[in-house]
Scaffold this motif. Structure first.
Motif, PDB file in Angstrom:
ATOM      1  N   LEU A   1      -9.529   8.074  -2.624  1.00 36.69           N
ATOM      2  CA  LEU A   1      -9.387   6.821  -1.861  1.00 36.69           C
ATOM      3  C   LEU A   1      -8.814   7.095  -0.482  1.00 36.69           C
ATOM      4  CD1 LEU A   1      -9.167   3.713  -1.464  1.00 36.69           C
ATOM      5  CD2 LEU A   1      -7.002   3.782  -2.680  1.00 36.69           C
TER       6      LEU A   1
ATOM      7  N   VAL B   1      -6.349  -4.499   1.689  1.00 36.53           N
ATOM      8  CA  VAL B   1      -6.202  -4.883   0.271  1.00 36.53           C
ATOM      9  C   VAL B   1      -7.153  -6.021  -0.124  1.00 36.53           C
ATOM     10  CG1 VAL B   1      -4.594  -5.663  -1.506  1.00 36.53           C
ATOM     11  CG2 VAL B   1      -3.851  -3.988   0.186  1.00 36.53           C
TER      12      VAL B   1
ATOM     13  N   CYS C   1      -1.186   6.383   2.278  1.00 31.44           N
ATOM     14  CA  CYS C   1      -1.745   5.860   1.021  1.00 31.44           C
ATOM     15  C   CYS C   1      -1.300   6.739  -0.159  1.00 31.44           C
ATOM     16  CB  CYS C   1      -3.266   5.822   1.114  1.00 31.44           C
ATOM     17  SG  CYS C   1      -4.071   5.395  -0.441  1.00 31.44           S
TER      18      CYS C   1
ATOM     19  N   CYS D   1      -6.710   2.189  -6.050  1.00 35.57           N
ATOM     20  CA  CYS D   1      -5.752   1.474  -5.183  1.00 35.57           C
ATOM     21  C   CYS D   1      -4.653   0.802  -6.006  1.00 35.57           C
ATOM     22  CB  CYS D   1      -6.507   0.428  -4.362  1.00 35.57           C
ATOM     23  SG  CYS D   1      -5.422  -0.567  -3.329  1.00 35.57           S
ATOM     24  N   THR D   2      -3.402   0.974  -5.567  1.00 37.79           N
ATOM     25  CA  THR D   2      -2.274   0.334  -6.251  1.00 37.79           C
ATOM     26  C   THR D   2      -1.893  -0.983  -5.582  1.00 37.79           C
ATOM     27  OG1 THR D   2      -0.574   1.347  -4.885  1.00 37.79           O
ATOM     28  CG2 THR D   2      -1.341   2.648  -6.760  1.00 37.79           C
ATOM     29  N   THR D   3      -2.680  -1.392  -4.599  1.00 38.92           N
ATOM     30  CA  THR D   3      -2.411  -2.596  -3.778  1.00 38.92           C
ATOM     31  C   THR D   3      -0.998  -2.563  -3.179  1.00 38.92           C
ATOM     32  OG1 THR D   3      -1.614  -4.037  -5.578  1.00 38.92           O
ATOM     33  CG2 THR D   3      -3.997  -4.008  -5.195  1.00 38.92           C
ATOM     34  N   CYS D   4      -0.527  -1.372  -2.828  1.00 40.51           N
ATOM     35  CA  CYS D   4       0.867  -1.234  -2.368  1.00 40.51           C
ATOM     36  C   CYS D   4       1.097  -1.772  -0.961  1.00 40.51           C
ATOM     37  CB  CYS D   4       1.297   0.226  -2.429  1.00 40.51           C
ATOM     38  SG  CYS D   4       0.552   1.242  -1.141  1.00 40.51           S
ATOM     39  N   ARG D   5       0.023  -1.973  -0.215  1.00 41.83           N
ATOM     40  CA  ARG D   5       0.054  -2.547   1.133  1.00 41.83           C
ATOM     41  C   ARG D   5       0.602  -1.595   2.207  1.00 41.83           C
ATOM     42  NH1 ARG D   5       2.162  -5.652   4.997  1.00 41.83           N
ATOM     43  NH2 ARG D   5       0.867  -7.352   5.729  1.00 41.83           N
TER      44      ARG D   5
ATOM     45  N   CYS E   1      -0.973   0.699   3.684  1.00 37.67           N
ATOM     46  CA  CYS E   1      -2.014   0.821   4.708  1.00 37.67           C
ATOM     47  C   CYS E   1      -1.932  -0.327   5.703  1.00 37.67           C
ATOM     48  CB  CYS E   1      -3.393   0.867   4.063  1.00 37.67           C
ATOM     49  SG  CYS E   1      -3.658  -0.414   2.814  1.00 37.67           S
TER      50      CYS E   1
HETATM   51  S1  SF4 Z   1      -2.893  -0.660  -0.770  1.00 40.33           S
HETATM   52 FE1  SF4 Z   1      -3.652   0.724   0.811  1.00 40.33          FE
HETATM   53  S2  SF4 Z   1      -2.168   2.385   0.892  1.00 40.33           S
HETATM   54 FE2  SF4 Z   1      -1.809   1.298  -1.048  1.00 40.33          FE
HETATM   55  S3  SF4 Z   1      -3.051   2.404  -2.559  1.00 40.33           S
HETATM   56 FE3  SF4 Z   1      -4.348   0.742  -1.771  1.00 40.33          FE
HETATM   57  S4  SF4 Z   1      -5.482   1.649  -0.081  1.00 40.33           S
HETATM   58 FE4  SF4 Z   1      -3.792   3.058  -0.545  1.00 40.33          FE
END
Ligand code: SF4
Ligand code: SF4
Length: 662
Positions: free
Chosen positions: A296, A362, A287, A345-349, A351
């Motif tokens: 987070l 997400v 993450c 969270c950057t919603t980068c996926r 995780c």
């Molecule tokens: S999408 Fe998952 S890995 Fe990415 S920032 Fe949010 S919690 Fe962290």
């Protein structure tokens, strides 16, 4: 006879206890909302074969993956040994030799797997105590996790020893050499007398049976509950496009709240995620927010869902039965998961990509953001201006909508309104492409490339609006739905064969979310279209700039939509000397801008874009290439912050290619 009665009693009691525990789990899932995950059974079974039985996610980490692979398959194959021991309890003298010709290969497999399971369990124990990976030492991980793992691995070892001991003792006292049980045969020499061997057989058999039944009843209360829940969780995992967030129904005015503030607002599948989590920490270890010191941990959020669901269910059930239990004042939001966690969270996926049991972090995070924004109007103050701009200017910035097409002045390109007969390609420019002075150059490079290739294209001009990506991912579903609906209405007036988008966020929303609003279009990212134009000879490269280049993967192009090859191919064809960062492709590290983070302050910990830029600069590139306006901005800022502007340029792939064509 007494042995059969005692065993039967123990077996029934153990199964009753197990059923009771599992019924409790099903009651817990039942407090969640409906979600139809029973469609496309074939595709679901394929996922189970790949992810659960093939362990495809775990094998991304070869050593730990292989250990788990053997433990998993050992578990499956050794169930046949457990079955043999169980039937033997009811029918003394029973063996799997009744399977005839199938027995010898099965026996060989059981023994081979048994040895591998012993070695894997010992290696796993050693790993926990001496070579534990960093991810186990997050602030929220406590000693109980290691203790639980030790207990489970110890029980597995005991079951294996009892299996081999029992088989060897049986061979020793019956004198019957079971075909295929070669190791047990060799071990049978350890029992000098038949009577002693018989006594040992009884001891091993009881150990085997009792430990298996204890294991079965410990599982529902252990972190290893995933042994039972992970396969169903993979089966029920989402088959929707990766880049699609569920549409929230906003029409029902009787609804008191929108989004999720407690576990009852989550779906049963989101609750199952909590109980399928293996506590492995893989999600948190990748993450970007966690890596840069933000509060987070995706692992913690999933474990919090489990904890809160386990806390609330008995209270709800007691209340339903007329018990005098006050509903706890707790809720998931604030008491378990806090605002700073959600907004980090950057919603980068990353995780979700990493999770071995396909947990969906997400959507749960965005669901809680939706509650904060739509129900309580709680969000970072910076977003107030962003939302206002989106409402009035249809772009996150304070530019007048009337100026949206100004970037194209002098380029001699047509708007869709001027091309009533339709065009081959609709060029979706995006907010950055229209208003960001630096990124306008990418729009211009794209126009140059499309013209050079002879593509018949047009753009929407001032009819284009923000796609709603950042509104949706920041939880403002209301605003997102307005923007998506209006864009779809505009697009549906025109004729075009496909859309090309330079921005991966626009591309993702048009491709995966516009269909929710009646807009189904053929849409490609610019790198894919440009690759096609080169492959078909419509674009020709004449200059090869041999710049040392590293390519940064955009999360919304890569992880969400699987586009990894096209940008690299274009760079290589342009003569770039490509060097890969360690975290690339589906393991790429976010630039820090997704999920509307681009429009929020980053005051805690290290900046995500700095972390990523430092990784890129370590390769001493002349060019850091990207294919996303957000990444371009974040990495440019990172290069400036590192005083490296003299040495390295941050460029879009289209700009590199535009310099390389005739
Ligand atoms: S999408 Fe998952 S890995 Fe990415 S920032 Fe949010 S919690 Fe962290
Ligand atoms: S959510 Fe997935 S990756 Fe994260 S700890 Fe749980 S099982 Fe591991």
């Amino acid at each position: 006879m007494i042995r059969i009665l005692v065993f039967g009693l123990i077996l029934l009691s153990a199964l009753a206890l197990f059923t009771h525990s599992m019924t409790g789990l099903i009651k817990t899932l039942a407090i969640g909302k409906k979600d139809d995950r029973f469609d496309h059974i074939g595709a679901r079974l394929r996922n189970v074969l790949m992810v659960a039985f093939g362990q495809s996610k775990l094998l991304r980490e070869p050593l730990a993956g292989l250990m788990h692979f053997f433990l998993f398959w050992g578990f499956v194959i050794l169930l046949t040994a457990v079955l043999e021991a169980m039937i033997e309890g009811l029918l003394p003298g029973f063996t799997l030799e009744v399977l005839g010709a199938f027995f010898p290969p099965l026996a060989v497999l059981q023994e081979a797997v048994g040895v591998l399971v012993i070695l894997s369990a010992l290696a796993a124990l050693a790993r926990w105590y001496w070579f534990s990976p960093k991810r186990y030492f997050g602030p929220e991980v406590t000693g109980h996790v290691r203790l639980d793992a030790t207990l489970i691995l110890g029980l597995i070892l005991l079951i294996m020893i009892a299996m081999f001991g029992g088989n060897a003792a049986r061979i020793a006292f019956t004198g019957h050499l079971q075909q295929g049980r070669l190791l047990s045969r060799a071990l049978s020499g350890l029992f000098p007398s038949a009577s002693g061997a018989h006594a040992w057989f009884e001891i091993f058999w009881w150990i085997h049976i009792l430990v298996v039944l204890a294991f079965l009843n410990y599982l529902p209360h252990s972190k290893h509950l995933h042994v039972l829940t992970s396969v169903p969780n993979v089966f029920f995992s989402s088959l929707r496009p990766r880049g699609e967030l569920a549409k929230l129904s906003l029409e029902d005015e009787s609804v008191e709240k929108f989004g999720v503030d407690d576990v009852r607002d989550l779906t049963w599948k989101q609750l199952l995620d909590g109980f399928a989590c293996t506590d492995c920490g893989r999600c948190t270890s990748v993450c970007p927010a966690h890596a840069t010191g933000k509060p987070l941990s995706p692992r913690k959020i999933i474990m919090n869902i489990r904890e809160r669901a386990a806390e609330l269910t008995p209270i709800l059930l007691a209340a339903a039965e007329g018990g005098n239990h006050a509903i706890l004042k707790h809720r998931l939001l604030d008491h378990f998961v806090t605002e700073p966690e959600l907004w980090a969270c950057t919603t980068c996926r990353a995780c979700m990509e990493e999770c071995p049991v396909t947990i969906e972090h997400v959507p749960a995070i965005v669901d809680m953001r939706r509650y904060l924004v739509l129900t309580e109007s709680r969000f970072p103050s910076e977003l107030t201006t962003t939302f206002k701009n989106l409402e009035t200017n249809y772009t996150p910035w304070a530019f007048s909508h009337e100026t949206r097409a100004d970037w194209a002045k002098g380029l001699d390109i047509k708007t869709m309104a001027e091309m009533q007969d339709g065009v081959d390609v609709l060029f979706w420019v995006g907010c950055a492409g229209a208003y960001d002075k630096r990124y306008e150059k990418v729009s211009r490079a794209m126009v140059k490339l499309l013209k050079s290739a002879g593509v018949e294209f047009a753009f929407l001009g001032t009819e284009e609006k923000c796609t709603g990506d950042l509104a949706r991912r920041s939880g403002n579903e209301y605003l997102a739905q307005i923007l998506m609906t209006e864009n779809v209405e505009t697009l549906n007036q025109y004729r075009f064969k496909r859309i090309v988008a330079t921005c991966p966020h626009c591309f993702n929303t048009i491709k995966n979310e516009f269909p929710q609003f009646g807009g189904e279009y053929a849409v490609v990212p610019h790198t894919v279209l440009l690759q096609e134009l080169i492959q078909t000879g419509k674009l020709r490269i004449s200059k090869h700039a041999k710049a040392r280049t590293t390519y940064h993967d955009s999360c919304y192009l890569g992880r969400y939509n699987g586009v990894y090859r096209a940008p690299r191919d274009l760079l290589a064809r342009s003569g770039a000397n490509l060097a890969e960062m360690a975290r690339s492709r589906d393991r790429g590290f976010c630039c820090g801008a997704g999920g509307a983070r681009m429009f929020m302050e980053e005051t805690v910990g290290k900046r995500v874009n700095i972390e990523r830029t430092v990784e890129a600069l370590a390769l001493h590139p002349e060019t850091i290439a990207t294919a996303c306006p957000f990444c371009l901005t974040m990495l440019t800022d990172g290069v400036k912050a590192n005083d490296a502007e003299e040495k390295v340029q941050v460029r879009d792939v289209a700009e590199v290619l535009a310099d390389a064509i005739v």
